[in-house]
Motif scaffolding. Structure first.
Motif, short mmCIF file in Angstrom:
data_model
loop_
_atom_site.label_atom_id
_atom_site.label_comp_id
_atom_site.label_asym_id
_atom_site.label_seq_id
_atom_site.Cartn_x
_atom_site.Cartn_y
_atom_site.Cartn_z
N GLY A 1 0.82 -1.22 0.00
CA GLY A 1 0.00 0.00 0.00
C GLY A 1 0.84 1.26 0.00
N GLU A 2 1.89 1.27 0.83
CA GLU A 2 2.79 2.42 0.88
C GLU A 2 3.48 2.62 -0.46
OE1 GLU A 2 4.08 2.08 5.60
OE2 GLU A 2 5.20 0.98 4.07
N SER A 3 3.92 1.52 -1.04
CA SER A 3 4.61 1.58 -2.33
C SER A 3 3.71 2.11 -3.43
CB SER A 3 5.12 0.19 -2.70
OG SER A 3 5.83 0.22 -3.90
N GLN A 4 2.46 1.68 -3.45
CA GLN A 4 1.50 2.15 -4.45
C GLN A 4 1.32 3.66 -4.35
OE1 GLN A 4 -2.42 0.45 -4.14
NE2 GLN A 4 -3.20 1.61 -5.87
N LYS B 1 2.81 6.56 -7.08
CA LYS B 1 1.84 7.46 -7.74
C LYS B 1 2.18 8.92 -7.45
CE LYS B 1 -3.03 7.36 -8.81
NZ LYS B 1 -4.31 6.72 -8.57
N LEU B 2 2.50 9.23 -6.20
CA LEU B 2 2.87 10.60 -5.83
C LEU B 2 4.18 11.02 -6.49
CD1 LEU B 2 1.89 10.30 -2.09
CD2 LEU B 2 0.83 11.89 -3.72
N GLN B 3 5.15 10.11 -6.51
CA GLN B 3 6.45 10.39 -7.12
C GLN B 3 6.27 10.74 -8.61
OE1 GLN B 3 9.61 10.39 -5.66
NE2 GLN B 3 10.36 11.09 -7.63
N LYS B 4 5.50 9.96 -9.30
CA LYS B 4 5.29 10.17 -10.73
C LYS B 4 4.56 11.49 -11.02
CE LYS B 4 3.39 7.95 -14.82
NZ LYS B 4 2.68 6.79 -15.34
N ALA B 5 3.56 11.81 -10.22
CA ALA B 5 2.73 12.98 -10.48
C ALA B 5 3.38 14.29 -10.06
CB ALA B 5 1.39 12.84 -9.76
N PHE B 6 4.15 14.29 -8.97
CA PHE B 6 4.62 15.54 -8.40
C PHE B 6 6.14 15.72 -8.41
CE2 PHE B 6 0.47 14.88 -6.26
CZ PHE B 6 -0.18 15.98 -6.79
N ASP B 7 6.91 14.70 -8.78
CA ASP B 7 8.37 14.78 -8.76
C ASP B 7 8.83 15.51 -7.50
OD1 ASP B 7 10.98 14.45 -9.65
OD2 ASP B 7 10.96 16.33 -10.79
N PRO B 8 8.52 14.97 -6.33
CA PRO B 8 8.74 15.70 -5.07
C PRO B 8 10.21 15.87 -4.67
CG PRO B 8 7.98 13.48 -4.62
CD PRO B 8 7.95 13.65 -6.11
N ILE B 9 10.42 16.93 -3.92
CA ILE B 9 11.71 17.19 -3.28
C ILE B 9 11.83 16.29 -2.05
CG2 ILE B 9 13.07 18.96 -2.07
CD1 ILE B 9 11.23 21.02 -3.64
N ARG B 10 10.70 16.11 -1.38
CA ARG B 10 10.63 15.26 -0.19
C ARG B 10 9.32 14.46 -0.28
NH1 ARG B 10 10.00 19.03 3.35
NH2 ARG B 10 7.77 18.79 3.61
N ASN C 1 -5.38 14.89 -2.96
CA ASN C 1 -6.62 14.14 -2.79
C ASN C 1 -7.22 13.72 -4.13
OD1 ASN C 1 -6.69 14.12 0.02
ND2 ASN C 1 -7.68 16.11 0.11
N ASP C 2 -7.17 14.60 -5.13
CA ASP C 2 -7.68 14.25 -6.46
C ASP C 2 -6.87 13.11 -7.08
OD1 ASP C 2 -9.66 16.17 -6.29
OD2 ASP C 2 -8.63 17.63 -7.58
N LEU C 3 -5.56 13.15 -6.92
CA LEU C 3 -4.71 12.10 -7.45
C LEU C 3 -5.00 10.75 -6.79
CD1 LEU C 3 -2.22 11.31 -9.24
CD2 LEU C 3 -0.85 11.71 -7.17
N LEU C 4 -5.23 10.78 -5.48
CA LEU C 4 -5.40 9.54 -4.72
C LEU C 4 -6.86 9.20 -4.43
CD1 LEU C 4 -2.52 10.01 -2.11
CD2 LEU C 4 -2.45 8.78 -4.30
N LYS D 1 -10.83 6.09 -1.10
CA LYS D 1 -12.13 5.43 -0.89
C LYS D 1 -12.03 4.25 0.07
CE LYS D 1 -14.13 6.59 -5.37
NZ LYS D 1 -14.61 6.04 -6.65
N ASP D 2 -10.88 3.56 0.07
CA ASP D 2 -10.70 2.37 0.90
C ASP D 2 -10.00 2.67 2.22
OD1 ASP D 2 -11.86 0.74 -1.07
OD2 ASP D 2 -9.93 0.53 -2.12
N MET D 3 -9.74 3.94 2.49
CA MET D 3 -9.03 4.32 3.72
C MET D 3 -9.99 4.77 4.82
SD MET D 3 -5.84 6.62 2.42
CE MET D 3 -4.86 6.14 1.03
N HIS D 4 -9.55 4.58 6.04
CA HIS D 4 -10.26 5.11 7.19
C HIS D 4 -9.89 6.58 7.38
CE1 HIS D 4 -12.03 5.40 11.16
NE2 HIS D 4 -10.88 5.81 11.63
N GLY D 5 -8.62 6.90 7.07
CA GLY D 5 -8.16 8.27 7.24
C GLY D 5 -6.86 8.52 6.51
N LEU D 6 -6.57 9.79 6.31
CA LEU D 6 -5.34 10.22 5.64
C LEU D 6 -4.82 11.46 6.33
CD1 LEU D 6 -3.29 10.07 3.27
CD2 LEU D 6 -4.89 11.50 1.96
N GLN D 7 -3.59 11.41 6.78
CA GLN D 7 -2.93 12.57 7.36
C GLN D 7 -2.01 13.11 6.28
OE1 GLN D 7 -1.01 10.88 10.73
NE2 GLN D 7 -2.83 11.08 12.01
N LEU D 8 -2.21 14.37 5.94
CA LEU D 8 -1.50 14.93 4.80
C LEU D 8 -0.79 16.22 5.18
CD1 LEU D 8 -0.96 14.76 1.76
CD2 LEU D 8 -3.17 15.84 1.39
N ARG D 9 0.47 16.28 4.83
CA ARG D 9 1.26 17.49 5.02
C ARG D 9 1.91 17.82 3.68
NH1 ARG D 9 6.69 18.22 8.60
NH2 ARG D 9 6.98 20.41 8.13
#
Length: 97
Positions: A25-28, A32-41, A77-80, A85-93
């Protein structure tokens, strides 16, 4: 508890330098985030004890520059939306730095 305090209490956080040891789940989410946002962190952690019902994500990307925190969160949130839909919660920073 705020996100920062919670994140510091986690024993497993993953950064853009290594994704070894991620759960499926973490890897998925990470990929997805890495591909969409090319993050610094990027840190993704299953904080549900391994069942995949709650995640903590800390992401910084130049894609977020000039956008409010609300707009940054909407982008993630739009990307994910399918995964959320299958999560109980998401903590996002999010940030641009």
């Amino acid at each position: 508890m705020n996100f920062g305090a919670f994140a510091r209490s986690l024993t497993r956080l993953y950064s853009t330098s290594s994704i070894e040891g991620l759960t499926a789940g973490e890897s998925q989410l990470y990929n997805k985030l890495q591909k969409a946002f090319d993050p610094i962190r990027l840190r993704v952690a299953d904080v549900s004890g391994g069942c995949g019902s709650m995640y903590a994500i800390d992401i910084a990307s130049k894609s977020f520059e000039g956008k409010s925190i609300v707009k940054q969160h909407r982008l993630v949130n739009d990307l994910l939306k399918e995964e959320i839909k299958d999560m109980h919660g998401l903590q996002l920073r999010t940030s641009s730095k």
